[in-house]
Motif scaffolding. Structure first.
Motif, mmCIF file in Angstrom:
data_model
loop_
_atom_site.group_PDB
_atom_site.id
_atom_site.type_symbol
_atom_site.label_atom_id
_atom_site.label_comp_id
_atom_site.label_asym_id
_atom_site.label_seq_id
_atom_site.Cartn_x
_atom_site.Cartn_y
_atom_site.Cartn_z
ATOM 1 N N ILE A 46 0.839 -1.202 0.000
ATOM 2 C CA ILE A 46 0.000 0.000 0.000
ATOM 3 C C ILE A 46 0.873 1.251 0.000
ATOM 4 O O ILE A 46 0.609 2.199 -0.748
ATOM 5 N N ASP A 47 1.925 1.255 0.803
ATOM 6 C CA ASP A 47 2.813 2.421 0.849
ATOM 7 C C ASP A 47 3.495 2.655 -0.495
ATOM 8 O O ASP A 47 3.574 3.791 -0.963
ATOM 9 N N LEU A 48 3.972 1.584 -1.120
ATOM 10 C CA LEU A 48 4.647 1.722 -2.407
ATOM 11 C C LEU A 48 3.671 2.191 -3.490
ATOM 12 O O LEU A 48 3.989 3.091 -4.274
ATOM 13 N N VAL A 49 2.490 1.622 -3.522
ATOM 14 C CA VAL A 49 1.489 2.010 -4.521
ATOM 15 C C VAL A 49 1.056 3.459 -4.307
ATOM 16 O O VAL A 49 0.935 4.233 -5.261
ATOM 17 N N THR A 50 0.862 3.839 -3.059
ATOM 18 C CA THR A 50 0.481 5.223 -2.755
ATOM 19 C C THR A 50 1.542 6.193 -3.252
ATOM 20 O O THR A 50 1.228 7.207 -3.892
ATOM 21 N N ASP A 51 2.807 5.861 -2.992
ATOM 22 C CA ASP A 51 3.902 6.705 -3.482
ATOM 23 C C ASP A 51 3.936 6.706 -5.008
ATOM 24 O O ASP A 51 4.094 7.754 -5.638
ATOM 25 N N GLY A 52 3.753 5.543 -5.602
ATOM 26 C CA GLY A 52 3.809 5.445 -7.051
ATOM 27 C C GLY A 52 2.698 6.193 -7.762
ATOM 28 O O GLY A 52 2.891 6.717 -8.862
ATOM 29 N N GLU A 53 1.531 6.272 -7.136
ATOM 30 C CA GLU A 53 0.370 6.893 -7.782
ATOM 31 C C GLU A 53 0.141 8.354 -7.433
ATOM 32 O O GLU A 53 -0.708 8.999 -8.039
ATOM 33 N N HIS A 54 0.879 8.906 -6.489
ATOM 34 C CA HIS A 54 0.486 10.219 -5.966
ATOM 35 C C HIS A 54 0.506 11.339 -7.008
ATOM 36 O O HIS A 54 -0.366 12.211 -6.997
#
Length: 190
Positions: free
Chosen positions: A126-134
């Motif tokens: 979730i943290d990686l995806v959140t960073d990737g999509e921001h």
């Protein structure tokens, strides 16, 4: 400087070097051989440290996974210019480049597989995806909100993720551009 302080500085440098070595070795193992091979023995051998050192500081495989992701550093992103289409295309190019240059496809596969059953890995995912999509989320929030925004972000990520993971090849520039045009048309942006 007191003698005690000089010793602390040397120790801090050694700890930082060990952390960097273990992080890089963990990422190398993860991207070349996957999570099944991300073991303390394998990382210790590759990094040049004892298994005892690794178990002392990073007792679980999830800790090694966290170190591997730390070695990735910050994910590359495009700096928005104000032209939505151009910015979305450039952001997808940055994502595609991260897949190619950082082995992010292997990382995403591990996070998808293990994040489904291991809560700690799900949080990392979730943290990686959140960073990737921001950046894409911020750009798309100019023209969509709520469920439409979530769908648009998912579709945008899928333009790169799906062909990379399903077919082993990221999309070319033309495919990225057409996908952005289709997405923007669907959102009513001309």
């Amino acid at each position: 400087m007191s003698p005690g302080r000089a010793g602390a500085t040397a120790e801090d440098a050694r700890v930082a070097r060990t952390r960097t070595d273990v992080a890089r070795a963990s990422l190398d193992v993860l991207t070349s051989d996957g999570f099944d091979e991300l073991t303390h023995a394998r990382v210790a051998r590759l990094a040049g440290y004892s298994k005892t050192t690794l178990y002392t500081h990073w007792p679980s495989r999830v800790d090694l996974l966290t170190m591997a992701l730390a070695a990735l550093g910050e994910l590359p992103h495009h700096t928005p210019t104000g032209d939505l289409r151009t910015d979305l295309i450039a952001e997808l190019h940055a994502f595609r480049d991260a897949i190619n240059d950082l082995g992010l496809d292997r990382v995403l596969m591990v996070l998808a597989q293990w994040g489904a059953t291991v809560d700690e890995i799900a949080r990392i995912r979730i943290d990686l995806v959140t960073d990737g999509e921001h950046v894409a989320r911020r750009l798309l929030s100019q023209v969509a909100e709520g469920v439409r925004l979530e769908a648009a972000v998912s579709m945008l990520s899928g333009v790169v993720v799906c062909p990379t993971l399903m077919y082993g090849s990221p999309p070319d520039d033309t495919t990225v551009e057409h996908a952005i045009d289709i997405l923007l048309a669907g959102l009513g942006v001309r």
